[in-house]
Write an enzyme that holds these catalytic residues in place. Structure first.
Site, short mmCIF file in Angstrom:
data_model
loop_
_atom_site.label_atom_id
_atom_site.label_comp_id
_atom_site.label_asym_id
_atom_site.label_seq_id
_atom_site.Cartn_x
_atom_site.Cartn_y
_atom_site.Cartn_z
N SER A 132 23.65 17.19 -66.69
CA SER A 132 23.31 18.01 -65.52
C SER A 132 22.94 19.41 -65.99
CB SER A 132 24.49 18.09 -64.56
OG SER A 132 24.29 19.09 -63.58
N TYR A 162 33.13 18.28 -61.97
CA TYR A 162 31.86 17.62 -62.32
C TYR A 162 31.13 18.40 -63.41
CZ TYR A 162 27.02 16.08 -61.93
OH TYR A 162 25.74 15.64 -62.20
#
Length: 242
Positions: A132, A162
């Site tokens: 990400s 995350y």
């Protein structure tokens, strides 16, 4: 590289499904995986792929699944979660981090290590990890075009589990690339950008086409033997700073 066999974790939806779709359309023999056997079977039928029900957090299940795959050229570690994305870091307990890391980090280690024996037999083995842009520590401390680090979600530490799990995954990508260099296995990660998936409400509402990210994954899967390894790439082909 000649197209052969790929395995995509978390392939029943989102970027994983889009990746399996593109690979199958290009002539790859594709294993689609996921924890829900019925969804895996349905996806495999729809995409003309091979079904392989597998929960990345189940070490025994992953080991059993690996025995069913006799040859493999590309492993795409796509499976990932972002539970409770609105919880600020100061309110998040360790259990939230454990749940997230169990899939996003430990699951990658479990799957990668289980499939290494068959990957080592490939003439052109590749591993692609789904990261990400929000994992980048450099982008988290300076303005960047990938995401707005001034938004409240960043400032109060929402998505910390995350984001930090993907930072850890970047480190694993580098370390696997170094450890597997003598085996000729290229290991890279991809930051896909915000995509319309079920990862979290923001992705579902504001995300772009998962196929664009999937196309970038396929490019990393098809890297030539003199291609890069141990790097994190954005979907547009540029590198993501650590």
């Amino acid at each position: 590289m000649s197209k052969a066999t790929a395995l995509v974790t978390g392939a029943t939806s989102g970027i994983g499904r889009a990746t399996a779709t593109l690979l199958a359309a290009a002539g790859w023999d594709v294993w689609v995986t996921g924890p829900d056997a019925a969804q895996v079977e349905a996806t495999a039928t729809q995409l003309s792929c091979r079904p392989l029900p597998m929960d990345v957090t189940d070490r025994a299940g992953v080991a059993a699944a690996a025995k069913a795959v006799s040859n493999l050229d590309v492993l795409v570690n796509n499976a990932g979660i972002s539970p409770d994305p609105e919880v600020p870091l100061t309110d998040a307990g360790a259990e939230l981090f454990r749940r997230t890391y169990e899939v996003n980090v430990f699951g990658v280690v479990t799957v990668t290590n289980a499939f290494l024996p068959v990957l080592r037999r490939s003439p052109h083995p590749r591993i692609v990890n789904l990261s990400s842009g929000t994992s980048s520590l450099a982008w988290s401390t300076a303005p960047n075009p990938q995401f707005d680090h001034h938004q409240a979600a960043a400032n109060n530490g929402r998505l910390a589990a995350y984001r930090s799990s993907k930072t850890a995954l970047n480190a694993l990508t580098l370390l696997y690339a170094q450890a597997l260099a003598d085996d000729g296995i290229k290991v890279n990660a991809l930051a896909p950008g915000i995509r319309a998936t079920n990862l979290n409400p923001t992705a579902a509402a504001r995300g772009g086409d998962p196929a664009e990210a999937a196309a970038a994954i396929v490019r990393l899967a098809e890297l030539p033997d003199d291609g890069p390894t141990g790097q994190v790439f954005s979907y547009d082909g540029t590198t993501v700073p650590w």
